[in-house]
Design an enzyme around this catalytic site. Structure first.
Site, PDB file in Angstrom:
ATOM      1  N   SER A 166       0.882  -1.157   0.155  1.00  0.00           N
ATOM      2  CA  SER A 166      -0.086  -0.051   0.068  1.00  0.00           C
ATOM      3  C   SER A 166       0.709   1.251   0.183  1.00  0.00           C
ATOM      4  CB  SER A 166      -0.759  -0.058   1.401  1.00  0.00           C
ATOM      5  OG  SER A 166      -1.634   0.987   1.537  1.00  0.00           O
ATOM      6  N   SER A 170      -1.515   1.044  17.172  1.00  0.00           N
ATOM      7  CA  SER A 170      -1.316   0.896  15.400  1.00  0.00           C
ATOM      8  C   SER A 170      -1.716  -0.502  15.094  1.00  0.00           C
ATOM      9  CB  SER A 170      -0.163   1.462  14.931  1.00  0.00           C
ATOM     10  OG  SER A 170       0.038   0.763  13.757  1.00  0.00           O
TER      11      SER A 170
HETATM   12  C1  16G Z   1      -4.517  -0.369   7.066  1.00  0.00           C
HETATM   13  C2  16G Z   1      -5.985  -0.232   6.418  1.00  0.00           C
HETATM   14  C3  16G Z   1      -6.460   0.832   7.046  1.00  0.00           C
HETATM   15  C4  16G Z   1      -6.276   1.527   8.341  1.00  0.00           C
HETATM   16  C5  16G Z   1      -4.972   1.605   8.609  1.00  0.00           C
HETATM   17  C6  16G Z   1      -4.661   2.007  10.040  1.00  0.00           C
HETATM   18  C7  16G Z   1      -7.126  -1.765   5.090  1.00  0.00           C
HETATM   19  C8  16G Z   1      -7.323  -2.080   3.815  1.00  0.00           C
HETATM   20  N1  16G Z   1      -6.365  -0.764   5.210  1.00  0.00           N
HETATM   21  O1  16G Z   1      -3.800   0.402   6.070  1.00  0.00           O
HETATM   22  O2  16G Z   1      -7.924   0.741   6.759  1.00  0.00           O
HETATM   23  O3  16G Z   1      -6.778   3.109   8.416  1.00  0.00           O
HETATM   24  O4  16G Z   1      -4.304   0.289   8.224  1.00  0.00           O
HETATM   25  O5  16G Z   1      -3.417   1.648  10.262  1.00  0.00           O
HETATM   26  O6  16G Z   1      -7.778  -2.178   5.949  1.00  0.00           O
HETATM   27  P1  16G Z   1      -2.670   1.858  11.610  1.00  0.00           P
HETATM   28  O7  16G Z   1      -3.541   0.724  12.623  1.00  0.00           O
HETATM   29  O8  16G Z   1      -1.181   1.760  11.637  1.00  0.00           O
HETATM   30  O9  16G Z   1      -3.010   3.074  12.277  1.00  0.00           O
HETATM   31 MG    MG Z   2      -3.799   1.250   0.235  1.00  0.00          MG
END
Ligand code: 16G
Ligand code: MG
Length: 569
Positions: free
Chosen positions: A92, A533
């Site tokens: 991503s 996170s």
């Molecule tokens: C991932 C998730 C996204 C979320 C992010 C939070 C998918 C496809 N992608 O990129 O939705 O906002 O994680 O990241 O589910 P964090 O837990 O590191 O804050």
């Molecule tokens: Mg993405």
């Protein structure tokens, strides 16, 4: 099929004892996995977790993981009557040297959460024997019949490590005897999800079918615009030097009524996600590389590296330095909600019976939540991560979900869609009600029903702006964001933070929420929360207040609390 005699002696005797004690998996099957897993030893000292959106790590560490997710995907396909499963290789918005892998269920949605613990177990199995043993147990418990053969479609983004990892996935898929791996090439993540969904619904499911669907439904919405409002101006797109910009180049060739200039396609020397892309623009609120003062006032958009996130922005004329005015996922959601509500109002009393709802996370700007509530919509909150929002959005006839970071889509229930299609026959063609119903049907075709999709989201934003006759500035005026700040804190153990299901309050460490509440009270319109996170080894802090200075100060004091309760690493 791998003959037993080709195994090393030690492995063969292990195999024998295993197959004597457990009978669900054939010897040849066990041999197949043992043999192929020897090719992909697990690197030392790596502990991976499927996390919010699959496994992610430095690409050099991932071959064994991707190989094992290949096995899991075959099993998932077999469990679900040989439906096609998707396996996407992407990290991503993460840096180019990282990569990752995630699975699309046959519905086109994320892998069922019930299978995530198994994914974690096999990804971390320390030896081929442990791996086989875990698989054997799981196959028995889930009553998976291996003899039929599964089907897995493999996609990857533009990362240089993608091709090598894809080969590992193929070997994993095929090591489940009879299963087929189909390389569907370089794709955006939402394209793969869309194709998997279409395939399992018995629809045309190639990449060209995906494009054709977008083009047809976009044109249909354009044709339904009241002529006098039509306005087309150039959109400038930041492709994050990833797959999304490249796909947009293809799509643009088929579209009229859209003038888009694409920058950061990855072909002009730019690096994937480095100073570019939706994640960068949304978090930093500054222009991506390749944009500058010559773009003041222009309507601009950014994709993330695998094109499942979309944000818009413009550079205000009074901009000092490189600051942008950001139109994030919340603003996109508000625009979509407004348009859909308008169509339902045109349909009248019957339209008003449609349960139109909005799903957000704790990160949604408070002003956006107030805005959609004032529109009379139901708003629910879900945990961060697309799978959680998607699940909640399915509860509505029309469920719109977005994370502030730009990931989201609109889900139409089957029953509401058939109602709409029925109404298309009832109302006389060309009438306002007929047009409104046709717009909603076209939106349901345009917007990706499997997962948030920057390409289809962009087309929907563009057509709605043309429909309204709005500039990006006018759209931005729907409401004013409350100033906010996000910071991250590195701590020895982020799992020490446990939150409520909506992530708005911390249950652990004990006492921290009271301390956070005491800080919040000091600020007008103050709101703050912490959460661990799901993708990085940090605790995230979010704060909102009536001025930027206050939001910054609240975020910093909450970050200090995190450090004092958890220690800093
Ligand atoms: C991932 C998730 C996204 C979320 C992010 C939070 C998918 C496809 N992608 O990129 O939705 O906002 O994680 O990241 O589910 P964090 O837990 O590191 O804050
Ligand atoms: Mg993405």
């Amino acid at each position: 099929m791998l003959p037993l005699c080709s195994l090393p002696k030690k492995a063969s005797s292990f195999l024998h004892s295993l197959s004597l004690s457990l009978s669900a998996m054939e010897e040849t099957q066990i041999a197949s996995i043992l043999k192929s897993s020897e090719l992909y030893p697990i690197p030392q000292s790596v502990k991976l977790s499927y996390g919010t959106a699959g496994f992610r790590a430095d690409a050099s560490l991932l071959e064994s993981t991707v190989y094992r997710v290949g096995i899991l995907s075959s099993l998932r396909s077999l469990k679900l009557k040989s439906s096609t499963v998707g396996l996407m290789i992407t990290a991503s918005h993460n840096k180019v040297s990282d990569n990752g892998v995630k699975v699309s269920d046959p519905s086109g949605g994320m892998l069922s959460q019930e299978w995530e613990p198994f994914a974690d177990q096999i990804a971390n199995a320390s030896s081929p024997r442990e791996l086989v043993s875990l698989i054997k147990d799981f196959v028995e418990r889930e009553e998976i019949a291996i003899e039929k053969g599964g089907e897995v479609w493999l996609g990857r983004d533009t990362r240089p490590s993608g091709e090598r990892l894809l080969r590992a996935a193929e070997i994993g898929v095929r090591s489940v005897l009879g299963s087929v791996a189909v390389d569907v090439g370089v794709l955006t993540t939402p394209q793969l999800h869309w194709m998997v969904r279409a395939k399992n619904k018995g629809l045309n499911a190639t990449e060209s079918d995906y494009f054709e669907n977008l083009v047809t439904s976009f044109k249909c919405l354009i044709d339904l615009i009241p002529i006098n409002k039509l306005e087309i101006s150039t959109l400038v797109l930041d492709g994050a030097n990833g797959v999304g910009g490249q796909k947009m180049e293809v799509l643009r060739g088929y579209l009229s009524n859209l003038d888009v200039e694409i920058r950061n396609t990855g072909r002009d020397g730019g690096v994937l996600n480095e100073g570019v892309g939706a994640d960068f623009v949304q978090k930093e609120k500054v222009v991506p590389l390749g944009f500058g003062s010559e773009d003041v006032g222009m309507r601009c958009a950014s994709f993330d590296g695998d094109a499942d996130r979309l944000v818009y922005f413009y550079i205000p004329s009074e901009s000092c330095g490189d600051k942008v005015e950001l139109l994030d996922g919340d603003k996109i959601l508000s625009l979509f909600a407004l348009f859909i509500k308008e169509q339902l109002n045109i349909i009248g009393d019957e339209g008003k019976q449609c349960r139109l709802g909005v799903v957000q996370t704790a990160y949604a700007n408070g002003a956006s939540t107030d805005y959609v509530k004032e529109m009379g919509l139901e708003v629910v909150f879900a945990k961060t991560g697309v799978k959680h929002l998607h699940e909640r959005a399915e509860e509505f006839d029309v469920g719109i979900y977005f994370e502030a970071n730009g990931h989201g889509t609109i889900l139409f229930s089957e029953s509401f869609l058939s109602w709409l299609v029925g109404k298309q026959k009832d109302y006389s063609e060309g009438s306002d009600k007929h047009n409104a119903v046709s717009r909603l049907v076209a939106v349901s075709n345009l917007i990706n029903q499997a997962v948030g999709d920057a390409l289809s989201g962009l087309l929907l934003v563009e057509v709605i702006l043309q429909h309204m006759g709005w500039s990006v500035q006018k759209w931005n005026e729907l409401y004013m964001d409350l100033p906010s700040r996000q910071v991250k804190v590195e701590v020895p153990d982020r799992t020490a933070v446990v939150t409520t299901s909506e992530e708005t309050e911390a249950l652990k460490p004990l006492g921290i929420q009271d301390a956070i509440n005491a800080e919040i009270k000091k600020y007008q319109h103050g709101r703050a929360f912490i959460r661990p996170s799901g993708t990085e080894d940090v605790v995230r802090v979010y704060a909102e207040a009536s001025t930027q200075e206050d939001a910054d100060s609240l975020a910093n004091s909450v970050a200090q609390l995190v450090k004092s309760f958890l220690g800093s690493s």
